[in-house]
Design an enzyme around this catalytic site. Structure first.
Site, short mmCIF file in Angstrom:
data_model
loop_
_atom_site.label_atom_id
_atom_site.label_comp_id
_atom_site.label_asym_id
_atom_site.label_seq_id
_atom_site.Cartn_x
_atom_site.Cartn_y
_atom_site.Cartn_z
N TYR A 188 2.70 4.67 -8.56
CA TYR A 188 1.51 4.77 -7.69
C TYR A 188 1.93 4.93 -6.23
O TYR A 188 1.45 4.22 -5.36
CB TYR A 188 0.61 3.54 -7.86
CG TYR A 188 0.17 3.33 -9.29
CD1 TYR A 188 -0.80 4.13 -9.87
CD2 TYR A 188 0.73 2.32 -10.07
CE1 TYR A 188 -1.21 3.94 -11.18
CE2 TYR A 188 0.33 2.13 -11.39
CZ TYR A 188 -0.64 2.94 -11.93
OH TYR A 188 -1.03 2.75 -13.22
N CYS A 198 -2.12 10.32 12.68
CA CYS A 198 -2.94 9.90 13.80
C CYS A 198 -4.09 9.04 13.30
O CYS A 198 -5.26 9.40 13.47
CB CYS A 198 -3.46 11.14 14.52
SG CYS A 198 -2.16 12.33 14.85
N GLY A 226 2.33 0.87 -16.93
CA GLY A 226 2.76 1.93 -16.03
C GLY A 226 3.58 1.32 -14.91
O GLY A 226 4.82 1.38 -14.90
N ARG A 227 2.88 0.66 -13.99
CA ARG A 227 3.50 0.13 -12.77
C ARG A 227 4.75 -0.71 -13.03
O ARG A 227 5.79 -0.52 -12.41
CB ARG A 227 2.47 -0.72 -12.02
CG ARG A 227 2.89 -1.12 -10.62
CD ARG A 227 1.87 -2.10 -9.98
NE ARG A 227 0.51 -1.60 -9.97
CZ ARG A 227 -0.03 -0.86 -8.98
NH1 ARG A 227 0.68 -0.60 -7.91
NH2 ARG A 227 -1.28 -0.43 -9.06
#
Ligand SMILES: *Cc1c(COP(=O)(O)O)cnc(C)c1O
Length: 402
Positions: free
Chosen positions: A375, A346, A270-271
């Site tokens: 991802y 925040c 994938g990556r």
């Protein structure tokens, strides 16, 4: 690779401020990369793209000519991928498949099931009897194998060789293979064995895994058509230009296929396929000093690009200086060499890159974060703090209209 491709660079400069942040994907670069990966692999090796890395329909379609199919890990991915790339082979993996998901997959005629447990095998056998009459459903039990000492040392995410919820212990997997081979489940066909043991592995480590898996599978003494050796090829976020060594991996796999004629080896990266084609482009809103350090606050943040927060790294990026300053108020600028780039959330966790070398960085300058094609958007907590969503641009040299 940190530097954007020319097409991405042009788009990053030409988008109005109100069009930022944006994800910009270079589909032409993706095709070139996928073609090079493919070229490095020998005959007898198939590639399924692990859709969870980035399931954008444009990405799935661009990969089409370079992959043999797609690996999906949920009913949602299954429906989405089947719509995006109709008619392409799918392998359904992942733990915790529900009976409804299995039924939907059977009704869609999914080619392969990677079975994660003994229980799942029994559920699949019964549902196949009911919902796939007249055919035998191809099954690859997923095995969680111990791997050679030290070969997973570099792994960032280990899911094999230790206690995990993934796959079956070798003894259980052997039993599942035997039962399938013995014809215990007449509606299922033993197609092979599947293993995905870790992510973030270099070529030598991947080869050690592949050898371990193939030798375990072929040692079972039952005929197997396929062995899936998983994904997890590394992407180096500290040195983006250093790619996984596909040539070395391909050579090693060629030795394995030669040693086992007739056996198809499959991988499901994938990556390492899609990380390089995406950029998250944004602009600096504010530059400030805090207790001796400098911070740039950019539009957007880790609610769009969660990768640096999940992996604990600095997302590689490049600065695009913008000289125009349209506002009547003075423009803030960094005084030092190094600055930490934070988003609009925040929380102190909303940091994209720490101590980036960017002397004189100013509000209004743009920053293009690289390796944002996998991802990235799809693992982010988009609605936290209710900031607007980014734009999406799929640049395609073959298509004038995008
Ligand atoms: C996530 C996953 C992959 C892909 O892993 P990458 O690190 O993106 O290459 C492949 N197979 C399975 C079973 C997975 O869970």
């Amino acid at each position: 690779m940190t530097g954007a491709t020319p097409a991405v660079h042009d788009r990053a400069r030409s988008l109005p401020s109100t069009g930022l942040p944006s994800y910009v994907y270079d589909l032409t670069a993706l095709r070139a990369h996928a073609a090079a990966v493919r070229d490095a692999l020998p005959e007898g090796v198939e590639v399924y793209y692990a859709a969870k890395a980035n399931p954008e329909p444009e990405i799935l379609a661009a990969l089409g000519p370079y992959v043999d199919g797609y690996e999906v890990s949920s009913g949602g991915e299954l429906a989405h991928v089947a719509d995006a790339v109709p008619g392409r082979p799918l392998a359904f993996g992942g733990p915790g498949k529900t009976p409804d998901e299995v039924t939907a997959a059977l009704e869609r005629g999914v080619e392969r099931f990677h079975v994660e447990s003994a229980y799942e095998l029994r559920v699949l056998a019964e549902l196949a009897r009911r919902y796939a009459p007249g055919r035998r459903v191809a099954v690859l039990p997923r095995v969680n194998l111990p791997v050679p000492d030290g070969s997973l040392a570099g792994s960032s995410l280990t899911m094999g060789g230790r206690p995990t919820p993934f796959g079956m212990d070798p003894a259980q997997a052997r039993e599942a293979v035997r039962a399938l081979a013995d014809g215990t489940y007449p509606h299922l066909e033993l197609r092979g064995v599947h293993a995905h043991l870790a992510s973030g592995l270099e070529a030598a480590e991947q080869l050690a895994v592949a050898e371990t898996v193939v030798s375990w599978a072929t040692g079972l003494g039952v005929p197997l058509a396929e062995v899936n050796v998983g994904g997890g090829m590394t992407v180096d976020y500290t040195r983006p230009e250093r790619l996984f060594d596909w040539a070395a991996y391909g050579k090693g796999l060629a030795r394995l296929t030669e040693a086992h004629p007739g056996l198809t080896l499959r991988m499901e990266p994938g990556r390492a396929l899609t990380a390089y084609c995406g950029w998250y482009v944004t602009e600096v809103l504010d530059v400030k000093h805090s207790h001796g350090e400098e911070f740039a606050v950019v539009r957007g943040g880790t609610h769009h690009l969660r990768t640096p927060a999940t992996k604990g790294h600095d997302q590689p990026c490049s600065v695009l200086a913008v000289d125009a300053w349209p506002h009547p108020w003075p423009r803030p600028a960094a005084e030092g060499e190094r600055i930490t780039v934070a988003g609009q959330l925040c929380t102190p966790k909303d940091v994209l890159a720490r101590n980036l070398r960017a002397p004189g960085l100013r509000a209004g300058d743009r920053v293009a974060f690289a390796l944002a094609g996998a991802y990235a958007w799809n693992i982010s907590h988009h609605d936290f703090l209710m900031h607007p969503r980014p734009g999406f641009h799929f640049l395609d040299a073959e298509d004038e209209n995008v």
